[in-house]
Design an enzyme around this catalytic site. Structure first.
Site, PDB file in Angstrom:
ATOM      1  N   ARG A 138      -4.481  11.144   3.882  1.00  0.00           N
ATOM      2  CA  ARG A 138      -2.938  11.682   4.358  1.00  0.00           C
ATOM      3  C   ARG A 138      -2.475  12.137   3.390  1.00  0.00           C
ATOM      4  O   ARG A 138      -2.027  12.714   2.465  1.00  0.00           O
ATOM      5  CB  ARG A 138      -2.498  11.540   5.753  1.00  0.00           C
ATOM      6  CG  ARG A 138      -2.824  11.804   6.811  1.00  0.00           C
ATOM      7  CD  ARG A 138      -2.601  11.433   7.549  1.00  0.00           C
ATOM      8  NE  ARG A 138      -0.685  12.077   7.546  1.00  0.00           N
ATOM      9  CZ  ARG A 138      -1.202  13.182   7.686  1.00  0.00           C
ATOM     10  NH1 ARG A 138      -1.953  14.239   8.153  1.00  0.00           N
ATOM     11  NH2 ARG A 138       0.296  14.112   7.521  1.00  0.00           N
ATOM     12  N   CYS A 151      -5.095  12.648  12.654  1.00  0.00           N
ATOM     13  CA  CYS A 151      -5.372  11.531  12.110  1.00  0.00           C
ATOM     14  C   CYS A 151      -5.423  10.241  14.053  1.00  0.00           C
ATOM     15  O   CYS A 151      -5.180  11.296  14.979  1.00  0.00           O
ATOM     16  CB  CYS A 151      -5.278  10.863  10.876  1.00  0.00           C
ATOM     17  SG  CYS A 151      -3.656  10.141  11.531  1.00  0.00           S
ATOM     18  N   ARG A 192      -8.481  -0.364   4.520  1.00  0.00           N
ATOM     19  CA  ARG A 192      -7.665   0.641   3.852  1.00  0.00           C
ATOM     20  C   ARG A 192      -6.350  -0.210   3.328  1.00  0.00           C
ATOM     21  O   ARG A 192      -5.824   0.325   2.527  1.00  0.00           O
ATOM     22  CB  ARG A 192      -7.941   1.533   5.510  1.00  0.00           C
ATOM     23  CG  ARG A 192      -8.688   3.101   5.494  1.00  0.00           C
ATOM     24  CD  ARG A 192      -8.010   3.529   6.191  1.00  0.00           C
ATOM     25  NE  ARG A 192      -7.269   4.894   5.488  1.00  0.00           N
ATOM     26  CZ  ARG A 192      -6.441   5.706   5.466  1.00  0.00           C
ATOM     27  NH1 ARG A 192      -7.436   6.371   7.117  1.00  0.00           N
ATOM     28  NH2 ARG A 192      -6.054   6.414   5.076  1.00  0.00           N
ATOM     29  N   LYS A 203       1.048  -1.547  -0.036  1.00  0.00           N
ATOM     30  CA  LYS A 203       0.040   0.269   0.086  1.00  0.00           C
ATOM     31  C   LYS A 203       0.904   1.124  -0.247  1.00  0.00           C
ATOM     32  O   LYS A 203       0.850   1.900  -0.887  1.00  0.00           O
ATOM     33  CB  LYS A 203      -0.923  -0.163   1.099  1.00  0.00           C
ATOM     34  CG  LYS A 203      -1.520   1.062   1.646  1.00  0.00           C
ATOM     35  CD  LYS A 203      -2.732   1.094   2.337  1.00  0.00           C
ATOM     36  CE  LYS A 203      -1.726   1.339   4.023  1.00  0.00           C
ATOM     37  NZ  LYS A 203      -0.894   3.033   4.191  1.00  0.00           N
ATOM     38  N   ASN A 204       2.104   1.192   0.920  1.00  0.00           N
ATOM     39  CA  ASN A 204       2.699   2.427   0.854  1.00  0.00           C
ATOM     40  C   ASN A 204       3.729   2.831   0.353  1.00  0.00           C
ATOM     41  O   ASN A 204       4.248   3.714   0.091  1.00  0.00           O
ATOM     42  CB  ASN A 204       3.892   2.643   2.383  1.00  0.00           C
ATOM     43  CG  ASN A 204       2.431   2.461   3.524  1.00  0.00           C
ATOM     44  OD1 ASN A 204       0.904   2.839   3.400  1.00  0.00           O
ATOM     45  ND2 ASN A 204       2.802   2.694   4.410  1.00  0.00           N
TER      46      ASN A 204
HETATM   47  C1  EPZ Z   1       4.276   6.927   6.349  1.00  0.00           C
HETATM   48  O1  EPZ Z   1       3.473   8.161   6.415  1.00  0.00           O
HETATM   49  C2  EPZ Z   1       3.172   6.023   6.082  1.00  0.00           C
HETATM   50  N1  EPZ Z   1       2.084   6.366   5.175  1.00  0.00           N
HETATM   51  C3  EPZ Z   1       2.815   5.737   7.306  1.00  0.00           C
HETATM   52  O2  EPZ Z   1       2.373   3.932   7.469  1.00  0.00           O
HETATM   53  C4  EPZ Z   1       3.899   5.301   8.210  1.00  0.00           C
HETATM   54  O3  EPZ Z   1       3.857   4.391   9.514  1.00  0.00           O
HETATM   55  C5  EPZ Z   1       5.518   6.321   8.388  1.00  0.00           C
HETATM   56  O4  EPZ Z   1       5.113   6.337   7.010  1.00  0.00           O
HETATM   57  C6  EPZ Z   1       6.278   6.322   9.304  1.00  0.00           C
HETATM   58  O5  EPZ Z   1       6.968   4.831   8.653  1.00  0.00           O
HETATM   59  C7  EPZ Z   1       2.404   5.872   3.651  1.00  0.00           C
HETATM   60  O6  EPZ Z   1       3.450   5.949   3.159  1.00  0.00           O
HETATM   61  C8  EPZ Z   1       1.352   6.533   2.870  1.00  0.00           C
HETATM   62  P1  EPZ Z   1       6.336  10.560   7.876  1.00  0.00           P
HETATM   63  P2  EPZ Z   1       3.757   9.960   6.723  1.00  0.00           P
HETATM   64  O7  EPZ Z   1       6.375  11.506   7.444  1.00  0.00           O
HETATM   65  O8  EPZ Z   1       5.147   9.723   5.183  1.00  0.00           O
HETATM   66  C9  EPZ Z   1       6.490  13.744  11.828  1.00  0.00           C
HETATM   67  C10 EPZ Z   1      -0.045   2.705   8.159  1.00  0.00           C
HETATM   68  O9  EPZ Z   1       0.219   2.176   9.026  1.00  0.00           O
HETATM   69  N2  EPZ Z   1       6.317  14.767  10.269  1.00  0.00           N
HETATM   70  O10 EPZ Z   1       7.426   9.328   8.052  1.00  0.00           O
HETATM   71  O11 EPZ Z   1       3.030  10.834   6.865  1.00  0.00           O
HETATM   72  C11 EPZ Z   1       5.107  12.175  11.493  1.00  0.00           C
HETATM   73  O12 EPZ Z   1       4.202  13.432  12.163  1.00  0.00           O
HETATM   74  C12 EPZ Z   1       0.501   4.493   7.668  1.00  0.00           C
HETATM   75  O13 EPZ Z   1      -0.006   2.105   6.441  1.00  0.00           O
HETATM   76  C13 EPZ Z   1       6.452  16.198  11.226  1.00  0.00           C
HETATM   77  O14 EPZ Z   1       6.794  16.465  11.695  1.00  0.00           O
HETATM   78  O15 EPZ Z   1       4.840   9.310   7.818  1.00  0.00           O
HETATM   79  C14 EPZ Z   1       5.374  11.882  12.167  1.00  0.00           C
HETATM   80  O16 EPZ Z   1       5.295  11.599  13.892  1.00  0.00           O
HETATM   81  C15 EPZ Z   1       0.508   4.899   9.361  1.00  0.00           C
HETATM   82  N3  EPZ Z   1       6.176  17.070   9.614  1.00  0.00           N
HETATM   83  C16 EPZ Z   1       7.323  11.547  11.850  1.00  0.00           C
HETATM   84  O17 EPZ Z   1       7.304  12.234  10.991  1.00  0.00           O
HETATM   85  C17 EPZ Z   1       6.628  16.450   8.462  1.00  0.00           C
HETATM   86  O18 EPZ Z   1       6.589  17.272   7.453  1.00  0.00           O
HETATM   87  C18 EPZ Z   1       7.162  10.782  10.109  1.00  0.00           C
HETATM   88  O19 EPZ Z   1       5.875  10.762   9.401  1.00  0.00           O
HETATM   89  C19 EPZ Z   1       6.258  15.030   7.606  1.00  0.00           C
HETATM   90  C20 EPZ Z   1       6.461  14.545   9.075  1.00  0.00           C
END
Ligand code: EPZ
Length: 419
Positions: A93, A117, A398, A22-23
Site C-alpha cells: 500500500r 488489506c 516484509r 521500514k516505515n
Molecule cells: C502507516 O500506514 C504505516 N505504514 C502502518 O504500518 C501504521 O500502522 C500506520 O501508518 C499507523 O501508524 C507505513 O508507514 C508504510 P494511516 P498508513 O494513514 O499511512 C485511515 C506496519 O505494520 N485513513 O496513518 O496507511 C486508515 O484507514 C504498517 O508497518 C483514512 O481513512 O496509515 C487508518 O484507519 C501497518 N483515509 C487510519 O486512517 C486516508 O486517506 C490511519 O492510517 C488515510 C488513512
C-alpha cells in the site's frame, strides 16, 4: 512457502542490532522522485517491502541500487514514466507515496488504488482530498487514480480530520515543490515523519514545525540530492523488547533511544520490564513477574498500533488481565485466534480485547496473516511449552530482516524451514 520452527522455553540474552525503520525507508525512497539528482539512503534495511518500493521506482525510470552489505540504497532520477501499476501497488500500500512526488514534479500520475488489506479497508481519501486542495484534478477509473495539474501544485491549508501517517507524508512531499505556502494541520507526528522532514530539508526544502502536528512548507522550484541515514526501527525494537521480556531475558537494543518508543516505554515498564537508556542503546530486562496492563493504540506519541499484536502476546502470559483497544484499524485482531490456539485466553469484542494471563502457552502449528500478527506468534512461541511452526512467514519478511538469525543469536531455538 517458508515456515519457521521454534522450540519455546529459552531465555533471550545479549545484544540485537536494530535496523533502519521500514516505515521511514519507504517514504524516504519516494523523495527520489522529487529531484533529478541522486538520493543516497544509509542504514537501509533489507526487507521485502523495500525491494518492492525499489522495483516500483525502477519502473518509473530511476536507477536504484540497493547494496545490502553496505546497507546503502542509491536512487538516481529523473523518472521517465508516471504510472504505478496494480501488480506492484497491490503488494504494498505504501506505493501510494509516489503520487504526491510525481504530481509535484511532473504534474501527472496514474497510480493504482491500493485496495484494502488484512488489517482494514485503508482508504486513501485524505491523500486525494489534500492533493485536490492543492489544485490537482483527480478522477478514479478502472481501479486507478488519474491525477494531473495544470502548471504547478499550489500551496494550501490542509486540515486532516484524522491523523494519517501516509497522507501527511504524501502531502508533505508534494508541498515541497508547490507554488506558495502549505500548512498541514493535525499532521502525524511519528518519528518517521520527522525523519522525512529532516531528509527533505537536507534536499533544500523549506519546512517548519518538525515533530509537531502543524507543518508549514514554503514551496521551492527544485530540490537537490542528499545522503540521509534512516532512523532506527522503533517497531522492530519494541518487538524484540517484548520477545526478551516474555522469556524473562535481558536484551540491549543497539541504536535505540527511549523517546523513539513513545508511550510503549511506559506500558512496558508498567508490565514489569525495566527499560534503561544506555550509551549504545536501550537495555530491556524483565524484573520479576509480568503484570497485566491496559493499552489503547493512538497516533504517536501514543501507544503504536504496530506494537499492539506484540504487546498482546506478552500480556497472554502476564499476571492478571489487560484490556487492549485498537483505535487505528478496524480489523487488527487477526492474531487473536492463532494466539488462542496456543492456549491464550483472549476475548475480542469490536475494537477491544480482554486478555486473561495464563501460566503457560503451548506450542502449535499457527498461521501468519499480516506482518505484526505474524511476529506476535513468534513472541508467544518463544515462551510456549514445546514446538511451534509458523506458516506463511512471507508476511514476516516484509518488515523483519533475518528475524530468526537475530533471535537465534541471543539464544532462541529457532530455524527457518524453506518451503
Ligand atoms: C502507516 O500506514 C504505516 N505504514 C502502518 O504500518 C501504521 O500502522 C500506520 O501508518 C499507523 O501508524 C507505513 O508507514 C508504510 P494511516 P498508513 O494513514 O499511512 C485511515 C506496519 O505494520 N485513513 O496513518 O496507511 C486508515 O484507514 C504498517 O508497518 C483514512 O481513512 O496509515 C487508518 O484507519 C501497518 N483515509 C487510519 O486512517 C486516508 O486517506 C490511519 O492510517 C488515510 C488513512
Amino acid at each position: 512457502m517458508d515456515r519457521i520452527r521454534l522450540q519455546g522455553g529459552r531465555r533471550l540474552d545479549g545484544r540485537i542490532a536494530i535496523g533502519g525503520a521500514k516505515n521511514a525507508a519507504l517514504p524516504l525512497m519516494a523523495t527520489s522522485l522529487l529531484t533529478e539528482q541522486a538520493v543516497i539512503l544509509t542504514n537501509a534495511p533489507a526487507l521485502a517491502d523495500v525491494a518492492t518500493m525499489a522495483n516500483l521506482l525502477a519502473q518509473h525510470g530511476l536507477r536504484v541500487e540497493h547494496d545490502t552489505t553496505s546497507r546503502q540504497i542509491l536512487l538516481d532520477g529523473p523518472a521517465t514514466q508516471f504510472e504505478a501499476p496494480y501488480d506492484l501497488v497491490r503488494k504494498m500500500r505504501a506505493s501510494i507515496l509516489v503520487l504526491g512526488p510525481l504530481l509535484a514534479r511532473f504534474g501527472q500520475a496514474r497510480v493504482s488504488l491500493p485496495g484494502g488489506c488484512a488489517i482494514g479497508t485503508r482508504p486513501v481519501d485524505l491523500h486525494l482530498k489534500g492533493l485536490e486542495q492543492m489544485g490537482a484534478v483527480i478522477d478514479l477509473e478502472a481501479g486507478y487514480i488519474n491525477a494531473h495539474v495544470e502548471g504547478r501544485l499550489k500551496g494550501a491549508r490542509i486540515i486532516f480530520p484524522q491523523v494519517s501517517v501516509g497522507a501527511t507524508e504524501n502531502l508533505l512531499m508534494a508541498a515541497t515543490l508547490a507554488e506558495g505556502t502549505t500548512q498541514l494541520v493535525n499532521a502525524a507526528r511519528e518519528p518517521e515523519i520527522t525523519d522525512l522532514v529532516k531528509c527533505l530539508v537536507s534536499m533544500g526544502a523549506k519546512i517548519e514545525g518538525e515533530g509537531t502536528d502543524r507543518l508549514t512548507v514554503q514551496g521551492v522550484d527544485s530540490l537537490h540530492g542528499t545522503t540521509h541515514a534512516i532512523l532506527p526501527d522503533r517497531i522492530e525494537a519494541g518487538t524484540f523488547a517484548c520477545a526478551g521480556a516474555i522469556t524473562g531475558g535481558e536484551l540491549l537494543l543497539e541504536g535505540m533511544t527511549l523517546e523513539l518508543f513513545g508511550a510503549c516505554t511506559r506500558s512496558l515498564r508498567e508490565a514489569g520490564v525495566e527499560m534503561l537508556q544506555e550509551e549504545d542503546g536501550v537495555r530491556c530486562r524483565r524484573l520479576n513477574g509480568l503484570h497485566g496492563v491496559d493499552v489503547m493504540t493512538e497516533p504517536f506519541p501514543g501507544f503504536a498500533t504496530d506494537m499492539q499484536a506484540q504487546f498482546m502476546a506478552l500480556m497472554a502470559v502476564a499476571d492478571g488481565a489487560s484490556m487492549i483497544t485498537e483505535t487505528i484499524f478496524e480489523n487488527r485482531f487477526m492474531h487473536v485466534p492463532e494466539l488462542t490456539r496456543m492456549g491464550a485466553r483472549i476475548n475480542a469484542h469490536g475494537s477491544s480485547a480482554i486478555v486473561r494471563g495464563v501460566a503457560k502457552l503451548s506450542g502449535a502449528p499457527v498461521m501468519a496473516t499480516d506482518l505484526r500478527a505474524s511476529v506476535s506468534l513468534i513472541i508467544a512461541a518463544l515462551a510456549a511449552e514445546g514446538e511451534t511452526i509458523v506458516n506463511r512467514v512471507y508476511h514476516l519478511d516484509r518488515g523483519y530482516e533475518r528475524i530468526e538469525q537475530k533471535l537465534a543469536a541471543v539464544g532462541a531455538d529457532i530455524e527457518r524451514m524453506p518451503g
